[in-house]
Design an enzyme around this catalytic site. Structure first.
Site, PDB file in Angstrom:
ATOM      1  N   GLU A 265       0.709  -1.416   0.044  1.00  8.50           N
ATOM      2  CA  GLU A 265      -0.039  -0.172   0.047  1.00  8.50           C
ATOM      3  C   GLU A 265       0.970   1.149  -0.034  1.00  8.50           C
ATOM      4  OE1 GLU A 265      -1.291   3.096   0.402  1.00  8.50           O
ATOM      5  OE2 GLU A 265      -1.568   2.753   2.527  1.00  8.50           O
TER       6      GLU A 265
ATOM      7  N   GLU B   9       2.984   8.679  -4.663  1.00  8.49           N
ATOM      8  CA  GLU B   9       3.847   8.216  -3.591  1.00  8.49           C
ATOM      9  C   GLU B   9       5.063   7.285  -4.183  1.00  8.49           C
ATOM     10  OE1 GLU B   9       2.007   7.764  -0.072  1.00  8.49           O
ATOM     11  OE2 GLU B   9       1.044   9.512  -0.042  1.00  8.49           O
TER      12      GLU B   9
HETATM   13  C1  SAM Z   1       1.606   4.410   3.190  1.00  4.21           C
HETATM   14  S1  SAM Z   1       2.612   3.666   4.024  1.00  4.21           S
HETATM   15  C2  SAM Z   1       1.522   2.113   4.513  1.00  4.21           C
HETATM   16  C3  SAM Z   1       2.074   1.298   5.675  1.00  4.21           C
HETATM   17  C4  SAM Z   1       1.190   0.048   6.106  1.00  4.21           C
HETATM   18  N1  SAM Z   1       1.132  -0.815   5.186  1.00  4.21           N
HETATM   19  C5  SAM Z   1      -0.231   0.647   6.425  1.00  4.21           C
HETATM   20  O1  SAM Z   1      -1.046   0.230   5.597  1.00  4.21           O
HETATM   21  O2  SAM Z   1      -0.387   1.031   7.524  1.00  4.21           O
HETATM   22  C6  SAM Z   1       3.976   2.941   3.071  1.00  4.21           C
HETATM   23  C7  SAM Z   1       4.961   2.468   3.981  1.00  4.21           C
HETATM   24  O3  SAM Z   1       5.982   1.825   2.937  1.00  4.21           O
HETATM   25  C8  SAM Z   1       7.159   2.269   3.397  1.00  4.21           C
HETATM   26  N2  SAM Z   1       7.953   2.243   2.068  1.00  4.21           N
HETATM   27  C9  SAM Z   1       7.710   3.324   1.109  1.00  4.21           C
HETATM   28  N3  SAM Z   1       8.987   2.783   0.102  1.00  4.21           N
HETATM   29  C10 SAM Z   1       9.538   1.735   0.652  1.00  4.21           C
HETATM   30  C11 SAM Z   1      10.372   1.093  -0.033  1.00  4.21           C
HETATM   31  N4  SAM Z   1      10.933   1.435  -1.185  1.00  4.21           N
HETATM   32  N5  SAM Z   1      10.919  -0.091   0.602  1.00  4.21           N
HETATM   33  C12 SAM Z   1      10.296  -0.314   1.744  1.00  4.21           C
HETATM   34  N6  SAM Z   1       9.461   0.340   2.413  1.00  4.21           N
HETATM   35  C13 SAM Z   1       8.921   1.090   1.696  1.00  4.21           C
HETATM   36  C14 SAM Z   1       7.156   3.516   4.123  1.00  4.21           C
HETATM   37  O4  SAM Z   1       7.940   3.748   4.885  1.00  4.21           O
HETATM   38  C15 SAM Z   1       5.602   3.202   4.751  1.00  4.21           C
HETATM   39  O5  SAM Z   1       5.957   2.605   6.038  1.00  4.21           O
END
Ligand code: SAM
Length: 649
Positions: A449, A458
C-alpha cells in the site's frame, strides 16, 4: 439562536438573519435588534445610513444615532451593514457617480468604525460595472478584517434595452442575464480579493441545477431568501419548492447562512383562526412577522441528516491545503501510522483481496501441502501483515510472510508486534528498501500500500518495479493496478489561500485537501494507469495524457481554479479501493483528494471544452508532474522540470 443542533456542524450556516427594509432611525435600532433576537433571528442585515442622504460639504453622515446605541459586541456579532442601494457608480450622470463614491467610502468607514464583520454592497446596476469595482477595490486595499459581500441576484431578467436591436420596438421583451458573469467580472477587476464575497438573492425562479452548482465554489457567505420565493402550504404556511429546498440544503452544507428578506406574505394568525388550527393561534402581538419563514428554514436545517462521524472528525480539514506525504524520501511518524491504522475499511478490503488470491493460488486439495510465500512490501507497523494472516486463517491456507520496511523506526514497532502476537514462526522482518533487498526466495503474492491520493504520486510504480524482481513469474501483486482521475473545479478559497504565498512555486504544487467549498464542473476522467506486475514492453513510468472536459451546457460560463485528483486501485479481481467520487470505497478515510492549481484561473465560456495536459516525468532522483491547459485559452506549463514540486526517489 442557531437554527438547530446538527451534531458536529459548527459552520456559519447555523445562523439565520433578517433584512431590515426600513431605516431604523435613532433609538429604534436597539428595539428592532432586541425584537429580532428574541424571535430567534441571530443577526440583522441593516442599513447604516438614511437612504435620503446625499453628500454635501460639511454634511454629517445621518447614521442611526451614534455608535453608542449598541454595544461593540452587538455591532460586531449581530449587525451586517447594508450599504445604500441608490449608489450607482457606473451611472451616466457624473454627479450621481461622484456622490456614490463619496457615500460608499463614508458608509464603509462608518462600518469599520463599528467593527462590523461584513457589509453587503448593492448589486451592480448594469453588466458594465468597472467604476464600481474600481472604487470597491480601493476600499478593499485599506480594509483589515471586514468583508464586503457583493449582492448578486441568482437569476436576473432584464428588459431588453436599446443595445438589443431586435427588441427596440418591443419593450415587453426580457432576457435572462447570467448573474454569475457579473460576479466574475467584478472579482476579476478586484484581483480575487479574499475579502470580497457574495450574498446571493434567492428569488422565486431558479436557474438550472448545474448553473447553481457553480456558486458552491465561490465565496458565497449569505443567501438572501426573499419572502416571495416562498409558496404556501395547504395550511397556509410558507414553504419552499423542492428545488429551493435542495438549494437551501446545498447552502447549509457549504457553510452559507440564510437571511430572510421582504414583507410577510403569510398572515398566519388569520390562517390559524380561520382554519381552527389549535396549534397555530398564538398571540400575534409577540410574534415576529417573519417568524413563520424562520421556522420553516429551521425545519429544513433540522431535517438534514446529521454529519457522519467521520465528516465531523474531518471538519477542521475542510479546504485546508496540506503537502502530500513523501513516504519514500521521508520516514513517516508514529502519529501518521496511527491515523492509517484507524481505517479498518482499507484493511478489510485488503484482507478480502488477499483471501481471494490465496484461494486462487492454492486449491482446497493442496492446502496441507503448499505454503504460500507472501511479502508485504512497505509493511509500516504491520496492519497488512495482520490482514494477510487473517486472510490465511479465514481461507485455511498456509502462509509464510516477509515484512519488508525501510523505515527503521517502524521496524522497531514491527518487531514488538510480532513478539506480542507470537508470530515469530510465521513472519520474517526485513529492514530494507524493497528496491535493493536481495530476497532469499521468490514471492507468490506481493502486498503493498504505497498509494497516494493520485495513485502513483507516492512512487508506488518505482518501488514495485524494484520489488518485482522477487515476485514469481506467475505471482500476484495486490494491488494489481491503479488509475488516477481528475476533474476541473471552481475553488476560489483554495486559489486565494495559495495566492497568499505570493509566489509561483505554491501555484505549481499539488496539495492534499478535503475539498469542501468547491464546484465540480464536469465528470472525472482517467489520467494514468499502472499495472503490477509490469509486463509491458516499455517499462517506463513516464506518462502523458491529454483530456477534454465538456461542461454541461446549462452550467453557463465558469472559472476553473484547478483540477481535483483521485485514484482507484484494483486490489485483486473485483476487490477495489479508491476515492474517485463515483466509485469511492464507503467509509474509508485514509486519503483526501489532491488538488492541482492553476496559476491564473481560466475562464471557460459556455459550451467551450477544456483541454488539459498532464505529464508524469521521471528523473534519476525525483518524479514530478507537469500540467497545462490549452483550451479555451492556454496556461503556462506548470512545474516545468519539477522546479516547484517533486517526489524524491
Ligand atoms: C503508506 S505507508 C503504508 C504502511 C502500512 N502498510 C499501512 O497500511 O499502514 C507506506 C509504507 O511503505 C514504506 N515504504 C515506502 N517505500 C518503501 C520502499 N522502497 N521500501 C520499503 N518500504 C517502503 C514506508 O516507509 C511506509 O511505512
Amino acid at each position: 439562536m442557531p437554527l438547530g443542533q446538527r451534531a458536529g456542524d459548527k459552520s456559519e450556516s447555523r445562523y439565520c438573519g433578517m433584512e431590515v427594509l426600513d431605516f431604523p432611525a435613532g433609538e429604534e435600532l436597539p428595539a428592532v435588534l432586541s425584537q429580532s433576537l428574541s424571535s430567534a433571528f441571530d443577526f440583522l442585515l441593516a442599513p447604516l445610513v438614511d437612504p435620503g442622504y446625499r453628500p454635501a460639504p460639511g454634511a454629517v453622515l445621518p447614521v442611526a444615532a451614534s455608535d453608542l446605541v449598541l454595544s461593540p459586541s452587538q455591532w460586531s456579532s449581530h449587525i451586517v451593514g447594508k450599504i445604500s442601494e441608490w449608489i450607482d457608480l457606473d451611472s451616466e450622470d457624473e454627479q450621481l457617480r461622484l456622490d456614490s463614491e463619496v457615500t460608499l467610502k463614508q458608509e464603509i468607514a462608518w462600518a469599520s468604525h463599528l467593527s462590523l464583520q461584513a457589509c453587503v454592497l448593492p448589486p451592480p446596476k448594469r453588466s458594465s460595472c468597472a467604476n464600481y469595482a474600481r472604487v470597491v477595490n480601493h476600499i478593499l486595499q485599506g480594509l483589515t478584517n471586514m468583508q464586503l459581500w457583493l449582492r448578486i441576484p441568482l437569476e436576473k431578467s432584464e428588459p431588453m434595452d436599446e443595445e438589443h436591436d431586435e427588441a427596440k420596438n418591443n419593450s415587453n421583451m426580457t432576457v435572462t442575464v447570467d448573474s454569475w458573469v457579473w460576479w466574475n467580472s467584478f472579482r476579476l477587476l478586484c484581483e480575487h480579493s479574499s475579502q470580497l464575497c457574495v450574498a446571493l438573492d434567492v428569488l422565486s425562479t431558479l436557474p438550472s441545477m448545474n448553473s447553481l452548482g457553480r456558486w458552491f465554489g465561490e465565496p458565497v457567505r449569505a443567501a438572501i431568501l426573499q419572502t416571495n420565493a416562498f409558496l404556501t402550504n395547504s395550511r397556509g404556511y410558507p414553504c419552499l419548492s423542492k428545488r429551493h429546498q435542495m438549494l437551501l440544503t446545498g447552502f447549509f452544507n457549504h457553510s452559507v447562512q440564510v437571511i430572510i428578506s421582504g414583507r410577510s406574505n403569510h398572515n398566519i394568525s388569520q390562517v390559524g383562526l380561520l382554519s381552527g388550527d389549535e396549534n397555530h393561534t398564538e398571540d400575534t402581538s409577540v410574534r415576529h412577522a417573519l417568524g413563520p419563514y424562520l421556522e420553516y428554514i429551521a425545519y429544513i436545517y433540522q431535517r438534514m441528516d446529521p454529519l457522519p462521524e467521520q465528516e465531523r472528525f474531518e471538519i477542521n480539514y475542510r479546504d485546508f491545503l496540506q503537502s502530500p506525504l513523501q513516504p519514500l524520501m521521508d520516514n513517516l511518524e508514529a502519529q501518521t501510522y496511527e491515523t492509517f491504522e484507524k481505517d479498518t475499511v482499507k484493511y478489510s478490503q485488503y484482507q478480502r483481496a488477499i483471501a481471494k488470491a490465496l484461494v486462487d493460488r492454492v486449491s482446497d486439495d493442496e492446502v496441507s501441502t503448499i505454503k504460500t510465500v507472501l511479502m508485504v512490501v512497505g509493511a509500516g507497523r504491520g496492519p497488512l501483515v495482520r490482514a494477510s494472516l487473517q486472510a490465511a486463517e479465514e481461507t485455511g491456507r498456509k502462509l509464510k510472510v516477509y515484512a519488508v520496511e525501510k523505515n527503521p523506526n517502524a521496524v522497531i514497532t514491527l518487531h514488538s508486534l510480532i513478539k506480542l502476537e507470537g508470530w515469530e514462526s510465521l513472519v520474517t522482518i526485513i529492514s530494507s528498501d524493497m528496491r535493493c533487498w536481495d530476497a532469499p526466495e521468490k514471492a507468490d503474492i506481493l502486498v503493498s500500500e504505497l498509494l497516494g491520493s493520485f495513485g502513483d504520486n507516492e512512487l508506488s510504480p518505482e518501488c514495485l518495479d524494484g520489488a518485482q524482481r522477487f515476485l514469481k513469474p506467475d505471482g500476484i501483486s495486490i494491488p494489481s493496478s491503479y488509475t488516477s482521475f481528475i476533474e476541473p473545479i471552481t475553488a476560489s478559497k483554495l486559489h486565494n489561500d495559495i495566492k497568499a504565498h505570493k509566489d509561483i512555486a505554491h501555484f505549481e504544487t499539488a496539495y492534499v485537501v478535503k475539498l469542501h467549498r468547491v464546484a465540480r464542473l464536469a465528470p472525472t476522467q482517467k489520467v494514468f494507469t499502472f499495472d503490477h506486475p509490469n509486463t509491458s514492453s516499455n517499462p517506463s513510468n513516464q506518462r502523458y495524457t491529454k483530456l477534454q472536459f465538456e461542461i454541461p451546457e446549462d452550467t453557463g460560463s465558469c472559472l476553473v481554479h484547478g483540477f481535483a485528483g483521485y485514484f482507484d486501485a484494483v486490489l485483486y479481481k473485483d476487490v477495489h479501493l479508491g476515492i474517485e467520487p463515483n466509485t469511492a470505497t464507503p467509509n474509508m478515510f485514509s486519503w483526501f483528494p489532491i488538488f492541482f492549481p492553476l496559476r491564473k484561473p481560466i475562464h471557460v465560456p459556455s459550451k467551450s471544452p477544456i483541454e488539459v495536459h498532464f505529464w508524469r516525468c521521471c528523473g534519476s532522483t525525483k518524479v514530478w508532474y507537469e500540467w497545462a491547459v490549452t483550451a479555451p485559452s492556454p496556461s503556462p506549463i506548470h512545474n516545468s522540470n519539477g522546479r516547484s514540486y517533486w517526489v524524491g526517489l
